[in-house]
Design an enzyme around this catalytic site. Structure first.
Site, mmCIF file in Angstrom:
data_model
loop_
_atom_site.group_PDB
_atom_site.id
_atom_site.type_symbol
_atom_site.label_atom_id
_atom_site.label_comp_id
_atom_site.label_asym_id
_atom_site.label_seq_id
_atom_site.Cartn_x
_atom_site.Cartn_y
_atom_site.Cartn_z
ATOM 1 N N LYS A 87 -4.615 -6.611 2.964
ATOM 2 C CA LYS A 87 -4.518 -5.442 2.070
ATOM 3 C C LYS A 87 -5.906 -5.058 1.542
ATOM 4 O O LYS A 87 -6.245 -3.881 1.436
ATOM 5 C CB LYS A 87 -3.574 -5.740 0.900
ATOM 6 N N SER A 92 0.835 -1.205 0.000
ATOM 7 C CA SER A 92 0.000 0.000 0.000
ATOM 8 C C SER A 92 0.861 1.243 0.000
ATOM 9 O O SER A 92 1.988 1.230 0.472
ATOM 10 C CB SER A 92 -0.911 0.018 1.224
ATOM 11 N N GLU A 105 -10.086 2.209 3.881
ATOM 12 C CA GLU A 105 -9.742 3.458 3.178
ATOM 13 C C GLU A 105 -11.001 4.066 2.528
ATOM 14 O O GLU A 105 -11.240 5.267 2.629
ATOM 15 C CB GLU A 105 -8.678 3.126 2.128
ATOM 16 N N HIS A 110 -7.704 -3.324 4.238
ATOM 17 C CA HIS A 110 -7.102 -1.987 4.314
ATOM 18 C C HIS A 110 -7.791 -1.058 3.317
ATOM 19 O O HIS A 110 -8.174 0.069 3.647
ATOM 20 C CB HIS A 110 -5.602 -2.063 4.016
ATOM 21 N N ASN A 111 -7.954 -1.525 2.105
ATOM 22 C CA ASN A 111 -8.582 -0.677 1.084
ATOM 23 C C ASN A 111 -10.051 -0.407 1.407
ATOM 24 O O ASN A 111 -10.543 0.688 1.148
ATOM 25 C CB ASN A 111 -8.445 -1.325 -0.296
HETATM 26 P P1 NBP Z 1 -0.188 -2.091 -14.218
HETATM 27 O O1 NBP Z 1 -1.183 -2.707 -13.355
HETATM 28 O O2 NBP Z 1 -0.602 -0.989 -15.109
HETATM 29 O O3 NBP Z 1 0.490 -3.261 -15.106
HETATM 30 C C1 NBP Z 1 1.420 -2.969 -16.102
HETATM 31 C C2 NBP Z 1 2.520 -3.988 -16.118
HETATM 32 O O4 NBP Z 1 2.001 -5.299 -16.348
HETATM 33 C C3 NBP Z 1 3.522 -3.728 -17.238
HETATM 34 O O5 NBP Z 1 4.804 -4.031 -16.741
HETATM 35 C C4 NBP Z 1 3.071 -4.706 -18.296
HETATM 36 O O6 NBP Z 1 4.096 -5.046 -19.206
HETATM 37 C C5 NBP Z 1 2.719 -5.888 -17.457
HETATM 38 N N1 NBP Z 1 1.926 -6.918 -18.128
HETATM 39 C C6 NBP Z 1 0.633 -6.908 -18.537
HETATM 40 BR BR1 NBP Z 1 -0.459 -5.470 -18.464
HETATM 41 N N2 NBP Z 1 0.241 -8.051 -19.087
HETATM 42 C C7 NBP Z 1 1.315 -8.859 -19.038
HETATM 43 C C8 NBP Z 1 1.542 -10.189 -19.449
HETATM 44 N N3 NBP Z 1 0.579 -10.911 -19.991
HETATM 45 N N4 NBP Z 1 2.782 -10.697 -19.282
HETATM 46 C C9 NBP Z 1 3.761 -9.966 -18.729
HETATM 47 N N5 NBP Z 1 3.597 -8.699 -18.292
HETATM 48 C C10 NBP Z 1 2.389 -8.144 -18.441
HETATM 49 O O7 NBP Z 1 1.085 -1.608 -13.364
HETATM 50 P P2 NBP Z 1 1.137 -0.816 -11.981
HETATM 51 O O8 NBP Z 1 0.170 0.303 -11.926
HETATM 52 O O9 NBP Z 1 2.574 -0.548 -11.757
HETATM 53 O O10 NBP Z 1 0.647 -1.886 -10.899
HETATM 54 C C11 NBP Z 1 1.310 -3.138 -10.740
HETATM 55 C C12 NBP Z 1 0.541 -3.940 -9.717
HETATM 56 O O11 NBP Z 1 0.579 -3.264 -8.472
HETATM 57 C C13 NBP Z 1 -0.935 -4.128 -10.053
HETATM 58 O O12 NBP Z 1 -1.347 -5.400 -9.654
HETATM 59 C C14 NBP Z 1 -1.617 -3.082 -9.232
HETATM 60 O O13 NBP Z 1 -2.953 -3.408 -8.938
HETATM 61 C C15 NBP Z 1 -0.740 -3.077 -8.005
HETATM 62 N N6 NBP Z 1 -0.769 -1.856 -7.211
HETATM 63 C C16 NBP Z 1 -0.819 -0.641 -7.795
HETATM 64 C C17 NBP Z 1 -0.818 0.500 -7.031
HETATM 65 C C18 NBP Z 1 -0.829 1.836 -7.692
HETATM 66 O O14 NBP Z 1 -0.955 2.839 -6.961
HETATM 67 N N7 NBP Z 1 -0.718 1.921 -9.002
HETATM 68 C C19 NBP Z 1 -0.762 0.409 -5.658
HETATM 69 C C20 NBP Z 1 -0.680 -0.821 -5.073
HETATM 70 C C21 NBP Z 1 -0.683 -1.946 -5.867
HETATM 71 P P3 NBP Z 1 4.306 -4.190 -20.553
HETATM 72 O O15 NBP Z 1 5.138 -3.030 -20.164
HETATM 73 O O16 NBP Z 1 5.010 -5.140 -21.452
HETATM 74 O O17 NBP Z 1 2.936 -3.801 -21.045
#
Ligand code: NBP
Length: 478
Positions: free
Chosen positions: A183, A128, A190, A186-187
């Site tokens: 987690k 988080s 939130e 937690h959400n």
């Molecule tokens: P995203 O959730 O937007 O995912 C993008 C990533 O997933 C890229 O690296 C993409 O690769 C890869 N990807 C996908 Br889409 N399909 C794929 C596949 N079939 N094989 C391999 N790679 C694949 O990224 P994020 O916002 O950084 O979040 C990452 C995780 O963390 C998520 O589960 C999210 O829910 C969680 N999270 C996010 C936050 C936040 O604030 N954003 C907070 C806490 C947790 P590519 O570059 O090749 O397209």
């Protein structure tokens, strides 16, 4: 290999976590499906620490020291399964796969079981704090086997946030899906916190007649007291912000339809399955849904409401104080409900979650971080089997002291026609728990009447049925 940890999936979260590991002295292997992102990371931030870029899955796995620790930070759902399928065949017994995405805990349980059968540790980790947290120190909620935590814990401790007492905001939550479950709750909490704050704002605006700037000041003042928290702090920032294009308060130019990504909804769905009353969280999820029904709202706009009576300045100031009491009391209730859900999940799945340690790791790094969590931790640490936060003497006293104002605020909201689903649900929950007798006795009578569902009696053991369609004598139930 030399890398102590590898991160695959280098979108905003993965990239920042990888940088956080590297900045804290770890050698980090980095990999992304689209290799350009891996190269960009090393080009931009390579001087922050030691990165080992890998273009292929084989290269990535070869870069890791054994037992391997491989963290997946891809989009939750099918992409996570795809990445596991890709890497698992390249791993060996004792290696650890870490999923730091927002996975549903049931998926984590399934993946953990499948990989355990192949000798691989699978650790679902709740992370988080958004992208800022990932870079500067998130709150981290790891599940998985105790064995995996021995190898992973010390690395996570390096990158976690620091609570005010210096403790790192990471702790082993429990086996398999425990981390992702916590987690999720937690959400949910939130969502409830945000809804309660929104209701306080709405009341100060509509009933007290305050401007957004005045309300920002009010929140700043509250933030110096027992409501001291990240969400109150940023609320003041948002309310004080002026839209550049129009010169109006920013909050007045934003479309009033709240969106959601789904973790709040999961919390409520699971709470329904477990039979845990998380009414505060549920109302928060529903409030966003109501806001989003634009056509329904448009069609309902002409419905009659009460004639609002404006308050004078002294009354408004008094009312603002009452709203602070209502907000605080409702907040205690929503945390009571959230912790109840964690305990219920822990009992259902045999996780043995320590609620005090959950409160402790939410004290920094995450969105709901607040001074208040230190007190929750103390309450559960003092008594591990505390039936409910409301059974803690201090919280009970505080809510007792707040209740008159809390009731006045809910009553005023009803009279003035301002929706307060969060405040109202919290108060109803409180009154239901305190009640000597609930009308559930009548519900049981009705159920027995139309469906012969039987009832228990207050004065005798057993189950009973009244012959409603006959002479109304009582017989022993089936
Ligand atoms: P995203 O959730 O937007 O995912 C993008 C990533 O997933 C890229 O690296 C993409 O690769 C890869 N990807 C996908 Br889409 N399909 C794929 C596949 N079939 N094989 C391999 N790679 C694949 O990224 P994020 O916002 O950084 O979040 C990452 C995780 O963390 C998520 O589960 C999210 O829910 C969680 N999270 C996010 C936050 C936040 O604030 N954003 C907070 C806490 C947790 P590519 O570059 O090749 O397209």
């Amino acid at each position: 290999g030399t890398a102590q940890i590898g991160v695959t999936g280098l979108a905003v979260m993965g990239r920042n976590l990888a940088r956080n590991f590297a900045r804290n002295g770890l050698t980090v292997a980095v990999h992304n499906r689209t290799a350009a992102k891996t190269r960009a990371l090393v080009e931009e931030f390579g001087d922050e620490g030691t990165f080992v870029p890998a273009e292929s899955a084989e290269e990535f796995v070869a870069a890791l020291e054994r037992p391997r620790r491989l963290m997946i930070m891809v989009k939750a759902g099918d992409p996570t399964d795809a990445v596991i399928q890709e890497f698992a065949p390249l791993l060996e017994e004792g290696d650890v796969i870490i999923d730091g995405g927002n996975a549903h805990f049931a998926d984590t349980r399934r993946r953990e079981k499948e990989l355990r059968e192949r000798g691989i540790h699978f650790v679902g980790v709740g992370v988080s704090g958004g992208e800022e947290g990932a870079l500067h120190g998130p709150s981290i909620m790891p599940g998985g086997s105790p064995k995996s935590y021995e190898s992973l814990g010390p690395l996570l401790e390096r990158i976690a946030a620091k609570a005010p007492d210096g403790a790192r905001t990471v702790a082993h939550i429990g086996p398999d899906g425990a981390g992702h479950f916590v987690k999720m709750v937690h959400n949910g909490i939130e969502y409830a916190d945000m809804q309660l704050i929104a209701e306080a704002y709405h009341l100060l605006r509509s009933v007290a007649g305050y401007s957004p700037a005045q309300i920002a000041e009010t929140f700043r003042t509250w933030n110096t007291g027992r409501l001291d928290s990240y969400l109150i702090e940023i609320t003041a920032e948002v309310l004080a912000h002026t839209d550049e294009a129009t010169g109006k308060p920013f909050v007045d130019v934003v479309v009033d339809q709240a969106e959601q990504k789904g973790t709040g909804r999961w919390t409520v769905q699971i709470a329904l399955d477990l039979g845990v009353p998380v009414s505060g969280i549920a109302e928060a999820v529903f409030a966003r849904a109501v806001s989003g029904h634009a056509a329904l709202r448009e069609a309902s706009r002409g419905l009659p409401g009460p004639t609002a009576r404006p308050l004078d300045a002294a009354e408004a100031a008094r009312f603002a104080d009452q709203v602070e009491q209502a907000l605080y009391a409702s907040k205690i209730v929503s945390y009571t409900q959230g912790f109840h859900q964690i305990r219920a999940g822990s009992d259902e799945y045999g996780w043995d979650v320590d609620l005090g340690s959950v409160a402790a790791i939410w004290r920094a790094g995450c969105i709901i971080r607040a001074a208040f969590l230190d007190r929750i931790r103390a309450a559960f640490d003092a008594r591990h089997d505390l039936p409910s936060l409301l059974s803690d003497k201090q919280f009970a006293e505080e809510i007792g002291a707040a209740q008159d104002d809390w009731r006045a605020v809910v009553a005023t909201a009803a009279v003035q026609g301002v929706p307060t689903p969060g405040f109202s649900a919290a108060l109803s929950y409180y009154d239901a728990l305190r009640a000597e007798r609930l009308p559930a006795a009548l519900t049981q009578g009705q159920r027995d009447f139309f469906g012969a569902h039987t009832y228990r009696r207050t004065d005798r053991e057993g189950s009973f049925h009244t012959l409603w369609g006959g002479d109304r004598s009582e017989v022993s139930g089936a």
